[in-house]
Scaffold this motif. Structure first.
Motif, PDB file in Angstrom:
ATOM      1  N   LEU A   1     -15.263 -22.152  34.673  1.00  0.00           N
ATOM      2  CA  LEU A   1     -14.061 -21.424  35.070  1.00  0.00           C
ATOM      3  C   LEU A   1     -13.305 -20.831  33.885  1.00  0.00           C
ATOM      4  CD1 LEU A   1     -12.696 -23.910  37.769  1.00  0.00           C
ATOM      5  CD2 LEU A   1     -13.920 -21.751  38.154  1.00  0.00           C
ATOM      6  N   GLY A   2     -13.891 -20.930  32.696  1.00  0.00           N
ATOM      7  CA  GLY A   2     -13.207 -20.430  31.515  1.00  0.00           C
ATOM      8  C   GLY A   2     -12.836 -18.968  31.610  1.00  0.00           C
ATOM      9  N   GLU A   3     -13.773 -18.142  32.065  1.00  0.00           N
ATOM     10  CA  GLU A   3     -13.512 -16.700  32.136  1.00  0.00           C
ATOM     11  C   GLU A   3     -12.404 -16.375  33.136  1.00  0.00           C
ATOM     12  OE1 GLU A   3     -17.358 -16.976  30.079  1.00  0.00           O
ATOM     13  OE2 GLU A   3     -16.422 -18.023  31.765  1.00  0.00           O
ATOM     14  N   VAL A   4     -12.314 -17.141  34.217  1.00  0.00           N
ATOM     15  CA  VAL A   4     -11.263 -16.902  35.214  1.00  0.00           C
ATOM     16  C   VAL A   4      -9.886 -17.074  34.581  1.00  0.00           C
ATOM     17  CG1 VAL A   4     -10.247 -17.693  37.376  1.00  0.00           C
ATOM     18  CG2 VAL A   4     -12.736 -17.596  37.141  1.00  0.00           C
ATOM     19  N   PHE A   5      -9.698 -18.187  33.875  1.00  0.00           N
ATOM     20  CA  PHE A   5      -8.407 -18.472  33.266  1.00  0.00           C
ATOM     21  C   PHE A   5      -8.136 -17.543  32.084  1.00  0.00           C
ATOM     22  CE2 PHE A   5      -8.880 -22.152  35.870  1.00  0.00           C
ATOM     23  CZ  PHE A   5      -7.596 -22.631  36.089  1.00  0.00           C
ATOM     24  N   VAL A   6      -9.174 -17.169  31.354  1.00  0.00           N
ATOM     25  CA  VAL A   6      -8.994 -16.222  30.251  1.00  0.00           C
ATOM     26  C   VAL A   6      -8.513 -14.882  30.795  1.00  0.00           C
ATOM     27  CG1 VAL A   6     -10.290 -14.781  28.623  1.00  0.00           C
ATOM     28  CG2 VAL A   6     -10.535 -17.253  28.550  1.00  0.00           C
ATOM     29  N   PHE A   7      -9.091 -14.426  31.892  1.00  0.00           N
ATOM     30  CA  PHE A   7      -8.668 -13.159  32.487  1.00  0.00           C
ATOM     31  C   PHE A   7      -7.200 -13.224  32.913  1.00  0.00           C
ATOM     32  CE2 PHE A   7      -8.050 -10.275  36.086  1.00  0.00           C
ATOM     33  CZ  PHE A   7      -8.490  -9.082  35.541  1.00  0.00           C
ATOM     34  N   VAL A   8      -6.820 -14.346  33.532  1.00  0.00           N
ATOM     35  CA  VAL A   8      -5.449 -14.483  34.020  1.00  0.00           C
ATOM     36  C   VAL A   8      -4.450 -14.555  32.870  1.00  0.00           C
ATOM     37  CG1 VAL A   8      -3.844 -16.007  35.239  1.00  0.00           C
ATOM     38  CG2 VAL A   8      -6.097 -15.528  36.218  1.00  0.00           C
ATOM     39  N   PHE A   9      -4.722 -15.440  31.882  1.00  0.00           N
ATOM     40  CA  PHE A   9      -3.712 -15.700  30.859  1.00  0.00           C
ATOM     41  C   PHE A   9      -3.808 -14.775  29.643  1.00  0.00           C
ATOM     42  CE2 PHE A   9      -3.530 -19.609  33.325  1.00  0.00           C
ATOM     43  CZ  PHE A   9      -2.160 -19.766  33.448  1.00  0.00           C
ATOM     44  N   PHE A  10      -5.024 -14.410  29.227  1.00  0.00           N
ATOM     45  CA  PHE A  10      -5.158 -13.502  28.097  1.00  0.00           C
ATOM     46  C   PHE A  10      -5.012 -12.053  28.532  1.00  0.00           C
ATOM     47  CE2 PHE A  10      -6.755 -17.285  26.274  1.00  0.00           C
ATOM     48  CZ  PHE A  10      -6.709 -17.157  24.898  1.00  0.00           C
ATOM     49  N   GLY A  11      -5.239 -11.790  29.818  1.00  0.00           N
ATOM     50  CA  GLY A  11      -5.133 -10.435  30.335  1.00  0.00           C
ATOM     51  C   GLY A  11      -3.839 -10.207  31.089  1.00  0.00           C
ATOM     52  N   LEU A  12      -3.747 -10.747  32.311  1.00  0.00           N
ATOM     53  CA  LEU A  12      -2.606 -10.459  33.167  1.00  0.00           C
ATOM     54  C   LEU A  12      -1.296 -10.997  32.610  1.00  0.00           C
ATOM     55  CD1 LEU A  12      -4.182 -11.123  36.691  1.00  0.00           C
ATOM     56  CD2 LEU A  12      -4.203  -9.027  35.310  1.00  0.00           C
ATOM     57  N   VAL A  13      -1.271 -12.273  32.264  1.00  0.00           N
ATOM     58  CA  VAL A  13      -0.025 -12.869  31.781  1.00  0.00           C
ATOM     59  C   VAL A  13       0.374 -12.297  30.423  1.00  0.00           C
ATOM     60  CG1 VAL A  13       1.090 -15.010  31.019  1.00  0.00           C
ATOM     61  CG2 VAL A  13      -0.302 -14.998  33.104  1.00  0.00           C
ATOM     62  N   ALA A  14      -0.595 -12.230  29.500  1.00  0.00           N
ATOM     63  CA  ALA A  14      -0.267 -11.765  28.146  1.00  0.00           C
ATOM     64  C   ALA A  14       0.183 -10.312  28.132  1.00  0.00           C
ATOM     65  CB  ALA A  14      -1.468 -11.950  27.227  1.00  0.00           C
ATOM     66  N   THR A  15      -0.464  -9.464  28.907  1.00  0.00           N
ATOM     67  CA  THR A  15      -0.167  -8.029  28.860  1.00  0.00           C
ATOM     68  C   THR A  15       0.909  -7.626  29.872  1.00  0.00           C
ATOM     69  OG1 THR A  15      -2.448  -7.634  28.188  1.00  0.00           O
ATOM     70  CG2 THR A  15      -1.182  -5.726  28.898  1.00  0.00           C
ATOM     71  N   ALA A  16       0.642  -7.863  31.152  1.00  0.00           N
ATOM     72  CA  ALA A  16       1.642  -7.512  32.164  1.00  0.00           C
ATOM     73  C   ALA A  16       2.883  -8.383  32.016  1.00  0.00           C
ATOM     74  CB  ALA A  16       1.039  -7.674  33.563  1.00  0.00           C
ATOM     75  N   GLY A  17       2.691  -9.658  31.645  1.00  0.00           N
ATOM     76  CA  GLY A  17       3.837 -10.547  31.455  1.00  0.00           C
ATOM     77  C   GLY A  17       4.717 -10.097  30.311  1.00  0.00           C
ATOM     78  N   THR A  18       4.098  -9.678  29.208  1.00  0.00           N
ATOM     79  CA  THR A  18       4.879  -9.165  28.080  1.00  0.00           C
ATOM     80  C   THR A  18       5.651  -7.919  28.479  1.00  0.00           C
ATOM     81  OG1 THR A  18       3.355 -10.073  26.435  1.00  0.00           O
ATOM     82  CG2 THR A  18       4.721  -8.222  25.747  1.00  0.00           C
ATOM     83  N   THR A  19       5.012  -7.038  29.220  1.00  0.00           N
ATOM     84  CA  THR A  19       5.694  -5.830  29.691  1.00  0.00           C
ATOM     85  C   THR A  19       6.912  -6.194  30.527  1.00  0.00           C
ATOM     86  OG1 THR A  19       3.615  -4.592  29.736  1.00  0.00           O
ATOM     87  CG2 THR A  19       5.443  -3.705  31.033  1.00  0.00           C
ATOM     88  N   PHE A  20       6.742  -7.210  31.375  1.00  0.00           N
ATOM     89  CA  PHE A  20       7.851  -7.602  32.238  1.00  0.00           C
ATOM     90  C   PHE A  20       9.040  -8.118  31.427  1.00  0.00           C
ATOM     91  CE2 PHE A  20      10.302 -10.490  34.877  1.00  0.00           C
ATOM     92  CZ  PHE A  20      10.495  -9.737  36.019  1.00  0.00           C
ATOM     93  N   THR A  21       8.768  -8.878  30.365  1.00  0.00           N
ATOM     94  CA  THR A  21       9.875  -9.392  29.558  1.00  0.00           C
ATOM     95  C   THR A  21      10.624  -8.274  28.844  1.00  0.00           C
ATOM     96  OG1 THR A  21       8.517  -9.765  27.567  1.00  0.00           O
ATOM     97  CG2 THR A  21       8.666 -11.570  29.165  1.00  0.00           C
ATOM     98  N   GLN A  22       9.967  -7.123  28.658  1.00  0.00           N
ATOM     99  CA  GLN A  22      10.611  -5.996  27.988  1.00  0.00           C
ATOM    100  C   GLN A  22      11.332  -5.080  28.971  1.00  0.00           C
ATOM    101  OE1 GLN A  22      10.180  -6.282  24.518  1.00  0.00           O
ATOM    102  NE2 GLN A  22       9.153  -8.100  25.302  1.00  0.00           N
ATOM    103  N   LEU A  23      10.711  -4.813  30.107  1.00  0.00           N
ATOM    104  CA  LEU A  23      11.227  -3.808  31.042  1.00  0.00           C
ATOM    105  C   LEU A  23      11.727  -4.383  32.358  1.00  0.00           C
ATOM    106  CD1 LEU A  23       8.439  -1.079  30.617  1.00  0.00           C
ATOM    107  CD2 LEU A  23      10.609  -1.259  29.393  1.00  0.00           C
ATOM    108  N   LEU A  24      11.459  -5.682  32.591  1.00  0.00           N
ATOM    109  CA  LEU A  24      11.777  -6.334  33.870  1.00  0.00           C
ATOM    110  C   LEU A  24      11.074  -5.627  35.027  1.00  0.00           C
ATOM    111  CD1 LEU A  24      15.562  -7.176  33.372  1.00  0.00           C
ATOM    112  CD2 LEU A  24      13.540  -8.511  32.757  1.00  0.00           C
ATOM    113  N   GLY A  25       9.902  -5.113  34.734  1.00  0.00           N
ATOM    114  CA  GLY A  25       9.046  -4.477  35.718  1.00  0.00           C
ATOM    115  C   GLY A  25       7.691  -4.229  35.091  1.00  0.00           C
ATOM    116  N   VAL A  26       6.680  -3.963  35.914  1.00  0.00           N
ATOM    117  CA  VAL A  26       5.328  -3.747  35.391  1.00  0.00           C
ATOM    118  C   VAL A  26       4.750  -2.485  36.028  1.00  0.00           C
ATOM    119  CG1 VAL A  26       3.040  -4.721  35.023  1.00  0.00           C
ATOM    120  CG2 VAL A  26       5.019  -6.255  35.207  1.00  0.00           C
ATOM    121  N   PRO A  27       4.731  -1.354  35.311  1.00  0.00           N
ATOM    122  CA  PRO A  27       4.133  -0.128  35.855  1.00  0.00           C
ATOM    123  C   PRO A  27       2.617  -0.257  35.963  1.00  0.00           C
ATOM    124  CG  PRO A  27       4.764   0.180  33.565  1.00  0.00           C
ATOM    125  CD  PRO A  27       5.290  -1.154  33.967  1.00  0.00           C
TER     126      PRO A  27
END
Length: 262
Positions: free
Chosen positions: A110-136
């Protein structure tokens, strides 16, 4: 919402760095004490290679997680979205239980599943959200793309280690898929994000070429040895090239949007 701010951007970068370094220390420690690294194809590690005591490696992991938690708490306070503390706690837990605990999910494929979620979605979209309070939508595309390349990094590493991981009972996704299918999955994970950049043409126009120009040759260099059947240490260049694909993708996409929207 007032747009992104330099302090929040710096805190987000520091948080990402702390968690990245922390998960590497945690993985080194947990694999080392389990004996998974006793026979290793890749570069020697701290715990398994006897270069540092297990307790010092574990302490380094916890120090990174602690510093990251502090930085993350400040970032959450600035954004005013306190529910993000739960996301941060989940990220730290995912970092530790990848190879730590009684039933590490990295040993179950399940390593790739969690890597996709946390290194991809959380790290990128999550960072965007902390800056803009939204995710385009552009950020979601970038998040999926970066997550896919991060999965490719893990996959090529695990393809190299299929013989030793299988012998030690570490059932990574590469072990479960088998050598041939794991190589196909890796190539897809590298190629799809580069091709997906074409979806930005309507938003960036010709600046999309700024993203594709460095990524295409790097992706080709990464994929070729894997599909040609390289094994063991011969896969190290692909691991390195995959890392450069991810770096180039992020930097080039940043530059393209900076030019498009000065």
């Amino acid at each position: 919402h007032g747009g992104a701010s330099a302090p929040r951007a710096a805190l987000a970068a520091a948080l990402a760095l702390c968690l990245q370094v922390g998960v590497n220390f945690a993985n080194d420690y947990s694999d080392g004490i389990r004996g998974t690294d006793e026979v290793r194809t890749g570069p020697p590690r701290l715990t398994g290679g006897g270069k540092a005591s297990p307790s010092s490696v574990r302490a380094a992991a916890f120090a990174c997680f602690g510093l990251g938690s502090l930085v993350g708490a400040v970032l959450v306070a600035l954004s005013g979205r306190w529910w993000l503390l739960g996301v941060g706690a989940a990220a730290v837990a995912a970092a530790w239980f990848y190879t730590g605990g009684r039933r590490p999910y990295g040993y179950m494929g399940l390593g790739e599943v969690f890597v996709f979620v946390f290194f991809g979605l959380v790290a990128t979209a999550g960072t965007t959200f902390t800056q803009l309070l939204g995710v385009p939508w552009q950020s979601w595309l970038a998040a999926c793309s970066v997550g896919s390349i991060a999965c490719a990094l893990l996959m090529v590493n695990n393809i190299r280690d299929i013989p030793t991981d299988a012998a030690s009972g570490k059932r990574t996704l590469a072990v479960r898929l088998g050598d041939r299918r794991a190589r196909t999955a890796y190539a897809s994970a590298v190629a799809l994000p580069v091709l997906a950049a074409a979806a930005l043409w309507g938003d960036l126009g010709a600046l999309t070429l700024l993203v594709l120009a460095p990524c295409l040759p790097l992706a080709r260099a990464a994929i070729r040895p894997v599909l040609s059947g390289a094994r063991g240490l011969a896969l190290i260049p692909s691991l390195k090239a995959t890392g450069f694909v991810e770096l180039a993708y992020g930097v080039a996409l940043l530059m393209a949007y900076a030019i498009a929207r000065p």
